[in-house]
Write a protein that holds these residues in place. Sequence first.
Motif, PDB file in Angstrom:
ATOM      1  N   LEU A 109      44.682 -11.258 -29.894  1.00  0.00           N
ATOM      2  CA  LEU A 109      45.102 -11.024 -28.222  1.00  0.00           C
ATOM      3  C   LEU A 109      44.195 -10.333 -27.493  1.00  0.00           C
ATOM      4  O   LEU A 109      44.361  -9.798 -26.516  1.00  0.00           O
ATOM      5  CB  LEU A 109      46.397 -11.294 -27.952  1.00  0.00           C
ATOM      6  N   ALA A 110      44.027  -8.906 -28.747  1.00  0.00           N
ATOM      7  CA  ALA A 110      43.039  -8.305 -28.057  1.00  0.00           C
ATOM      8  C   ALA A 110      41.581  -8.851 -28.439  1.00  0.00           C
ATOM      9  O   ALA A 110      40.992 -10.066 -28.474  1.00  0.00           O
ATOM     10  CB  ALA A 110      42.644  -7.577 -29.267  1.00  0.00           C
ATOM     11  N   GLU A 111      40.873  -8.514 -26.981  1.00  0.00           N
ATOM     12  CA  GLU A 111      39.877  -9.047 -26.603  1.00  0.00           C
ATOM     13  C   GLU A 111      39.100  -7.598 -26.505  1.00  0.00           C
ATOM     14  O   GLU A 111      39.139  -6.359 -26.237  1.00  0.00           O
ATOM     15  CB  GLU A 111      39.149  -9.535 -25.396  1.00  0.00           C
ATOM     16  N   ILE A 165      47.438  -5.318 -22.205  1.00  0.00           N
ATOM     17  CA  ILE A 165      48.908  -5.886 -22.733  1.00  0.00           C
ATOM     18  C   ILE A 165      49.241  -4.645 -23.765  1.00  0.00           C
ATOM     19  O   ILE A 165      48.763  -4.071 -23.993  1.00  0.00           O
ATOM     20  CB  ILE A 165      48.148  -6.715 -23.997  1.00  0.00           C
ATOM     21  N   ALA A 166      51.123  -5.081 -23.313  1.00  0.00           N
ATOM     22  CA  ALA A 166      51.307  -3.863 -24.057  1.00  0.00           C
ATOM     23  C   ALA A 166      52.062  -4.617 -25.361  1.00  0.00           C
ATOM     24  O   ALA A 166      52.772  -5.711 -25.634  1.00  0.00           O
ATOM     25  CB  ALA A 166      52.731  -3.688 -23.203  1.00  0.00           C
ATOM     26  N   THR A 250      52.316 -16.865 -39.965  1.00  0.00           N
ATOM     27  CA  THR A 250      52.115 -17.239 -41.365  1.00  0.00           C
ATOM     28  C   THR A 250      51.519 -16.107 -42.608  1.00  0.00           C
ATOM     29  O   THR A 250      50.077 -15.799 -42.021  1.00  0.00           O
ATOM     30  CB  THR A 250      51.075 -18.385 -41.450  1.00  0.00           C
ATOM     31  N   GLU A 251      51.972 -16.085 -43.145  1.00  0.00           N
ATOM     32  CA  GLU A 251      51.672 -14.462 -44.132  1.00  0.00           C
ATOM     33  C   GLU A 251      50.960 -15.166 -44.937  1.00  0.00           C
ATOM     34  O   GLU A 251      50.249 -16.521 -45.131  1.00  0.00           O
ATOM     35  CB  GLU A 251      52.634 -14.219 -45.339  1.00  0.00           C
ATOM     36  N   GLY A 252      49.457 -14.378 -45.335  1.00  0.00           N
ATOM     37  CA  GLY A 252      48.546 -14.342 -45.427  1.00  0.00           C
ATOM     38  C   GLY A 252      47.190 -15.624 -44.847  1.00  0.00           C
ATOM     39  O   GLY A 252      46.435 -15.250 -45.445  1.00  0.00           O
ATOM     40  N   SER A 253      47.278 -16.096 -43.835  1.00  0.00           N
ATOM     41  CA  SER A 253      46.494 -16.551 -43.219  1.00  0.00           C
ATOM     42  C   SER A 253      45.234 -15.495 -42.497  1.00  0.00           C
ATOM     43  O   SER A 253      46.332 -14.279 -42.228  1.00  0.00           O
ATOM     44  CB  SER A 253      46.895 -17.645 -42.001  1.00  0.00           C
ATOM     45  N   ARG A 254      43.979 -15.679 -42.130  1.00  0.00           N
ATOM     46  CA  ARG A 254      43.216 -14.881 -41.315  1.00  0.00           C
ATOM     47  C   ARG A 254      42.924 -15.301 -40.100  1.00  0.00           C
ATOM     48  O   ARG A 254      42.718 -16.760 -40.499  1.00  0.00           O
ATOM     49  CB  ARG A 254      42.045 -14.067 -42.289  1.00  0.00           C
ATOM     50  N   ARG A 255      42.273 -14.411 -39.419  1.00  0.00           N
ATOM     51  CA  ARG A 255      42.030 -15.285 -37.541  1.00  0.00           C
ATOM     52  C   ARG A 255      40.376 -14.340 -37.434  1.00  0.00           C
ATOM     53  O   ARG A 255      40.634 -13.093 -37.979  1.00  0.00           O
ATOM     54  CB  ARG A 255      43.031 -14.801 -36.415  1.00  0.00           C
ATOM     55  N   GLY A 256      39.671 -15.113 -36.973  1.00  0.00           N
ATOM     56  CA  GLY A 256      38.797 -15.203 -36.880  1.00  0.00           C
ATOM     57  C   GLY A 256      38.015 -14.400 -35.506  1.00  0.00           C
ATOM     58  O   GLY A 256      39.840 -14.353 -34.816  1.00  0.00           O
TER      59      GLY A 256
END
Length: 256
Positions: A109-111, A165-166, A250-256
């Motif tokens: 969610l961060a930019e 965002i907080a 989900t544990e273990g998942s990585r987002r780009g």
Amino acid sequence: MTDTEGAADAPDASQAPVTRLSPKDRRKRISDRVLAEGQVTSEELVQELGVSQMTVHRDLDTLEHQGWPRKVRGGATAAPSALFESTARWRGNEQVAAKEAVCEAALALAEPGQAVITTSLHVINELAEEPDIRVIALGGEYHAAFNAFLGMSTTDIARSFRADIAFLSTSAVDNGHRYHQAQENVLVKRALRAAARRTVLLVDHSTFGRQALYELAPLADFDLVISDGHLPREEQEALQSLGVRDELATEGSRRG
């Protein structure tokens, strides 16, 4: 193997001069023992440290005053209660995989171009040497139990900012509301929430069903609640019935 585990198995040379430990070193050994095992009895500490019951009680009083650990009848514990929050050091070793999954989801969610405004000394230290991240530290009175700056002065500083965002956490979630044990923390979290255009609650499954003294806000007041995949089905259904927008990481998942 940790020093504590070695001490539990058999005496060794490192324990021989235990009676000559300084009060500071003695209290560190106590806190390390509680961190490793979750709780310890006064009698165990008397035997391990070679000191009197009165000395152990004084050490536990001092440690509790510093925010670590919580003194209970017959010993000490790291477990939270309605009035006592476990320390940042203990919490950092709980539900690690679940928390990492939640943080990965939050990171998406961060930019670029956003600043980090924080009360956490750990976050400040972690990001201090990152050249591409602007860190704004909210000062105030330092609270060792939370490894953060809290209180009225911190609250006043937080009110002077406006954030996109907080990302907020909490100690307990019960019946659709979030709670905390410390008034100082409640004041700062409310100020941070009011200063943001969008609010996101980060909370792993173990926080649901816990109790704490002070209410912070209903979960429905957040734009998004991020938890992990181990959140029980009944808790998921309760969030939906309250109109809470939620996401399960989900544990273990990585987002780009």
